[in-house]
Design a protein around this motif. Sequence first.
Motif, PDB file in Angstrom:
ATOM      1  N   PHE A  83      -6.912  -4.525  -2.710  1.00 52.17           N
ATOM      2  CA  PHE A  83      -7.182  -3.368  -1.848  1.00 52.17           C
ATOM      3  C   PHE A  83      -8.517  -2.758  -2.251  1.00 52.17           C
ATOM      4  CE2 PHE A  83      -2.387  -3.186  -2.250  1.00 52.17           C
ATOM      5  CZ  PHE A  83      -2.148  -3.749  -1.005  1.00 52.17           C
ATOM      6  N   PRO A  84      -9.613  -3.330  -1.780  1.00 43.60           N
ATOM      7  CA  PRO A  84     -10.914  -2.916  -2.300  1.00 43.60           C
ATOM      8  C   PRO A  84     -11.175  -1.426  -2.127  1.00 43.60           C
ATOM      9  CG  PRO A  84     -11.134  -4.879  -0.921  1.00 43.60           C
ATOM     10  CD  PRO A  84      -9.731  -4.388  -0.758  1.00 43.60           C
ATOM     11  N   GLY A  85     -11.556  -0.799  -3.203  1.00 47.27           N
ATOM     12  CA  GLY A  85     -11.965   0.601  -3.156  1.00 47.27           C
ATOM     13  C   GLY A  85     -10.826   1.597  -3.174  1.00 47.27           C
ATOM     14  N   LEU A  86      -9.573   1.132  -3.043  1.00 44.97           N
ATOM     15  CA  LEU A  86      -8.471   2.075  -2.858  1.00 44.97           C
ATOM     16  C   LEU A  86      -8.242   2.958  -4.084  1.00 44.97           C
ATOM     17  CD1 LEU A  86      -6.265   3.120  -0.983  1.00 44.97           C
ATOM     18  CD2 LEU A  86      -4.738   1.404  -1.936  1.00 44.97           C
ATOM     19  N   ALA A 101     -11.145   5.305  -4.706  1.00 46.63           N
ATOM     20  CA  ALA A 101     -11.267   6.409  -3.751  1.00 46.63           C
ATOM     21  C   ALA A 101     -10.223   7.483  -4.049  1.00 46.63           C
ATOM     22  CB  ALA A 101     -11.106   5.896  -2.320  1.00 46.63           C
ATOM     23  N   ILE A 102      -9.037   7.063  -4.466  1.00 47.96           N
ATOM     24  CA  ILE A 102      -7.972   8.026  -4.742  1.00 47.96           C
ATOM     25  C   ILE A 102      -8.281   8.833  -5.995  1.00 47.96           C
ATOM     26  CG2 ILE A 102      -5.548   8.272  -5.356  1.00 47.96           C
ATOM     27  CD1 ILE A 102      -4.973   5.848  -3.527  1.00 47.96           C
ATOM     28  N   PHE A 162     -13.747  13.529   0.944  1.00 46.30           N
ATOM     29  CA  PHE A 162     -13.169  12.473   0.094  1.00 46.30           C
ATOM     30  C   PHE A 162     -13.755  11.133   0.503  1.00 46.30           C
ATOM     31  CE2 PHE A 162      -9.463  15.527   0.492  1.00 46.30           C
ATOM     32  CZ  PHE A 162      -9.653  16.106  -0.746  1.00 46.30           C
ATOM     33  N   SER A 193       1.690   7.730   2.962  1.00 46.37           N
ATOM     34  CA  SER A 193       2.537   6.822   2.197  1.00 46.37           C
ATOM     35  C   SER A 193       3.753   6.385   3.013  1.00 46.37           C
ATOM     36  CB  SER A 193       2.993   7.480   0.899  1.00 46.37           C
ATOM     37  OG  SER A 193       3.892   8.522   1.186  1.00 46.37           O
ATOM     38  N   PRO A 212       0.809  -1.224   0.000  1.00 46.05           N
ATOM     39  CA  PRO A 212       0.000   0.000   0.000  1.00 46.05           C
ATOM     40  C   PRO A 212       0.832   1.260   0.000  1.00 46.05           C
ATOM     41  CG  PRO A 212      -0.367  -1.287   2.021  1.00 46.05           C
ATOM     42  CD  PRO A 212       0.477  -2.117   1.127  1.00 46.05           C
ATOM     43  N   LEU A 243     -11.974   7.510   1.300  1.00 42.73           N
ATOM     44  CA  LEU A 243     -10.516   7.533   1.108  1.00 42.73           C
ATOM     45  C   LEU A 243      -9.757   7.028   2.331  1.00 42.73           C
ATOM     46  CD1 LEU A 243      -8.190   8.217  -0.775  1.00 42.73           C
ATOM     47  CD2 LEU A 243      -8.190  10.523   0.160  1.00 42.73           C
ATOM     48  N   PRO A 276       0.595  14.563  -7.998  1.00 46.52           N
ATOM     49  CA  PRO A 276      -0.583  14.776  -8.832  1.00 46.52           C
ATOM     50  C   PRO A 276      -0.319  14.529 -10.313  1.00 46.52           C
ATOM     51  CG  PRO A 276      -0.213  16.671  -7.406  1.00 46.52           C
ATOM     52  CD  PRO A 276       0.945  15.753  -7.219  1.00 46.52           C
ATOM     53  N   PRO A 317      -5.783  16.158  -1.818  1.00 48.83           N
ATOM     54  CA  PRO A 317      -5.584  14.708  -1.810  1.00 48.83           C
ATOM     55  C   PRO A 317      -4.110  14.317  -1.827  1.00 48.83           C
ATOM     56  CG  PRO A 317      -6.720  15.425  -3.835  1.00 48.83           C
ATOM     57  CD  PRO A 317      -6.622  16.605  -2.943  1.00 48.83           C
ATOM     58  N   LEU A 333      -2.255  11.586   0.652  1.00 52.89           N
ATOM     59  CA  LEU A 333      -1.555  10.398   0.177  1.00 52.89           C
ATOM     60  C   LEU A 333      -0.093  10.444   0.586  1.00 52.89           C
ATOM     61  CD1 LEU A 333      -3.084   9.929  -3.361  1.00 52.89           C
ATOM     62  CD2 LEU A 333      -3.809   8.984  -1.195  1.00 52.89           C
ATOM     63  N   ALA A 369     -10.378   3.357   2.968  1.00 50.15           N
ATOM     64  CA  ALA A 369      -9.738   2.449   2.003  1.00 50.15           C
ATOM     65  C   ALA A 369      -8.243   2.336   2.298  1.00 50.15           C
ATOM     66  CB  ALA A 369      -9.968   2.932   0.579  1.00 50.15           C
ATOM     67  N   ALA A 412     -10.963  11.193  -5.230  1.00 49.15           N
ATOM     68  CA  ALA A 412     -10.514  12.333  -4.416  1.00 49.15           C
ATOM     69  C   ALA A 412      -9.875  13.416  -5.294  1.00 49.15           C
ATOM     70  CB  ALA A 412      -9.526  11.856  -3.350  1.00 49.15           C
ATOM     71  N   TYR A 413      -9.155  12.979  -6.316  1.00 53.56           N
ATOM     72  CA  TYR A 413      -8.554  13.947  -7.233  1.00 53.56           C
ATOM     73  C   TYR A 413      -9.597  14.531  -8.185  1.00 53.56           C
ATOM     74  CZ  TYR A 413      -3.554  13.119  -6.240  1.00 53.56           C
ATOM     75  OH  TYR A 413      -2.310  13.057  -5.678  1.00 53.56           O
ATOM     76  N   SER A 440       0.790  10.039  -4.801  1.00 51.94           N
ATOM     77  CA  SER A 440       0.830  11.288  -4.034  1.00 51.94           C
ATOM     78  C   SER A 440       1.436  12.421  -4.861  1.00 51.94           C
ATOM     79  CB  SER A 440       1.631  11.106  -2.751  1.00 51.94           C
ATOM     80  OG  SER A 440       2.984  10.906  -3.061  1.00 51.94           O
ATOM     81  N   LEU A 494       0.396   4.539  -2.485  1.00 53.51           N
ATOM     82  CA  LEU A 494       0.142   5.896  -2.002  1.00 53.51           C
ATOM     83  C   LEU A 494       1.262   6.825  -2.420  1.00 53.51           C
ATOM     84  CD1 LEU A 494      -1.282   5.233   1.547  1.00 53.51           C
ATOM     85  CD2 LEU A 494      -2.475   5.452  -0.606  1.00 53.51           C
ATOM     86  N   HIS A 495       2.490   6.338  -2.317  1.00 46.29           N
ATOM     87  CA  HIS A 495       3.606   7.172  -2.732  1.00 46.29           C
ATOM     88  C   HIS A 495       3.499   7.503  -4.217  1.00 46.29           C
ATOM     89  CE1 HIS A 495       7.756   7.674  -4.357  1.00 46.29           C
ATOM     90  NE2 HIS A 495       7.612   8.716  -3.584  1.00 46.29           N
TER      91      HIS A 495
END
Lengths: 114, 114
Positions: free
Chosen positions: A93-96, A99-100, B93, B22, A14, B96, A24, B14, B18, B99, A103-104, A22, A18-19
Amino acid sequence: MRPLFHPAIEDVRPEAILHALSDPERAAIFAQIAGGGSGGTCAALANMRERVIPKSSLSNHIKVLREAGLIRCERQGVEMRNHSRCSELDERFPGLAMAILSAYGWLPREAKAD
Amino acid sequence: MRPLFHPAIEDVRPEAILHALSDPERAAIFAQIAGGGSGGTCAALANMRERVIPKSSLSNHIKVLREAGLIRCERQGVEMRNHSRCSELDERFPGLAMAILSAYGWLPREAKAD
DNA sequence: ATCAACAGTTCCGAACTTCCGAACTATGGA
DNA sequence: TCCATAGTTCGGAAGTTCGGAACTGTTGAT
């Protein structure tokens, strides 16, 4: 160029996801690939929005996405096709990812709450 | 020490969330705060699991979480109470934070799919 | 075969970020 | 007042990121 390294889905961490997302710019690249619009070649991605991304940076962004397990890349002739690993990821990773992207504000095609 | 800076919920980005989550150590701190167990003081967080976190690092992690909009911190006497902004965040969000914690396997109290 | 053009990768230095020990500040109690 | 406790800031060593220039690998033309 032998098959590029792709982590097995169960080795995907994970923190790497995320990294990777993160940044954009990288998240926008992923959204574009996940949306499927451009065909996913680097050239198509490089000038997708107002900002032009230098190709060494783009190559690096794609490498980060690939090693995080977000996309799969394969050479097709002279170019590289990139596609997202969304369905595998969503099992692990359900929904991950959704959701990200949401969020953007870049959900590929599904409905959006807000 | 005047009230610490906290972003308004609509200014929360966001990428900041993240980035903050992370780092697995920081994500663990956030999970701990969100779970509500420890009371959320730094001292309580510092030795929560096998790893002891140096206090300057912990202070910095908390600052990153605060500035990302994930937690709210207020001084209470000599110590600092940290609590999560989960409900505000979940409006902005949706899904988020949940998740992400669930991807790490640290869901605060809800059920987990897989 | 050789060459040119193209798509993407690698290299490497400048700029930026992170980590953590030591020194510092703020609060409350004796 | 002085001390102890809880947390913050400083600063430098170590690590990461960015992007231009040079490189590699593939195709298509001569």
